[in-house]
Design a protein around this motif. Structure first.
Motif, PDB file in Angstrom:
ATOM      1  N   ASN A  42     -17.007  60.350  16.922  1.00  0.00           N
ATOM      2  CA  ASN A  42     -15.768  60.241  17.684  1.00  0.00           C
ATOM      3  C   ASN A  42     -15.776  60.996  19.000  1.00  0.00           C
ATOM      4  OD1 ASN A  42     -14.472  58.601  15.766  1.00  0.00           O
ATOM      5  ND2 ASN A  42     -13.990  60.375  14.521  1.00  0.00           N
ATOM      6  N   THR A  43     -16.800  61.780  19.235  1.00  0.00           N
ATOM      7  CA  THR A  43     -16.875  62.558  20.459  1.00  0.00           C
ATOM      8  C   THR A  43     -17.412  61.679  21.579  1.00  0.00           C
ATOM      9  OG1 THR A  43     -17.287  64.579  19.211  1.00  0.00           O
ATOM     10  CG2 THR A  43     -17.869  64.606  21.537  1.00  0.00           C
ATOM     11  N   THR A  44     -16.689  61.671  22.678  1.00  0.00           N
ATOM     12  CA  THR A  44     -17.198  60.937  23.832  1.00  0.00           C
ATOM     13  C   THR A  44     -18.157  61.854  24.572  1.00  0.00           C
ATOM     14  OG1 THR A  44     -15.323  61.674  25.160  1.00  0.00           O
ATOM     15  CG2 THR A  44     -15.131  59.526  24.103  1.00  0.00           C
ATOM     16  N   GLU A  45     -19.208  61.268  25.046  1.00  0.00           N
ATOM     17  CA  GLU A  45     -20.237  62.056  25.710  1.00  0.00           C
ATOM     18  C   GLU A  45     -19.759  62.478  27.091  1.00  0.00           C
ATOM     19  OE1 GLU A  45     -24.846  61.393  26.683  1.00  0.00           O
ATOM     20  OE2 GLU A  45     -24.155  60.714  24.736  1.00  0.00           O
TER      21      GLU A  45
END
Length: 88
Positions: A42-45
């Motif tokens: 779920n973490t956007t880069e």
């Protein structure tokens, strides 16, 4: 593959995963690992704070080291030099 088979495959996969999650979440250590996996999914880069130009410099220096064009020093040599220079 027909649309119906695709839907059935997705349903079977969903049911399989639900069963596996039900077993998985009963173990606290596995639950923590699963939480980490979901965090990474779920973490956007974020964009790198290191410029592309700097990556190129590091790559060029690494290539020089690998081809023997430049010579590095061992950690012991670096520590010794710093100790002489700064008295560490």
């Amino acid at each position: 593959m027909s649309y119906y088979k695709s839907i059935m495959g997705a349903l079977e996969l969903r049911n399989k995963l639900i069963e596996q999650f039900n077993l998985f979440i009963q173990d606290d250590s596995k639950l923590m690992a699963l939480d980490g996996i979901f965090d990474s999914i779920n973490t956007t880069e974020a964009p790198s704070i290191v410029s592309e130009e700097h990556y190129k410099i590091v790559e060029a220096r690494r290539n020089k080291r690998l081809t023997g064009e430049t010579k590095g020093q061992s950690w012991e040599e670096v520590k010794s030099r710093l100790k002489k220079k700064y008295g560490f």
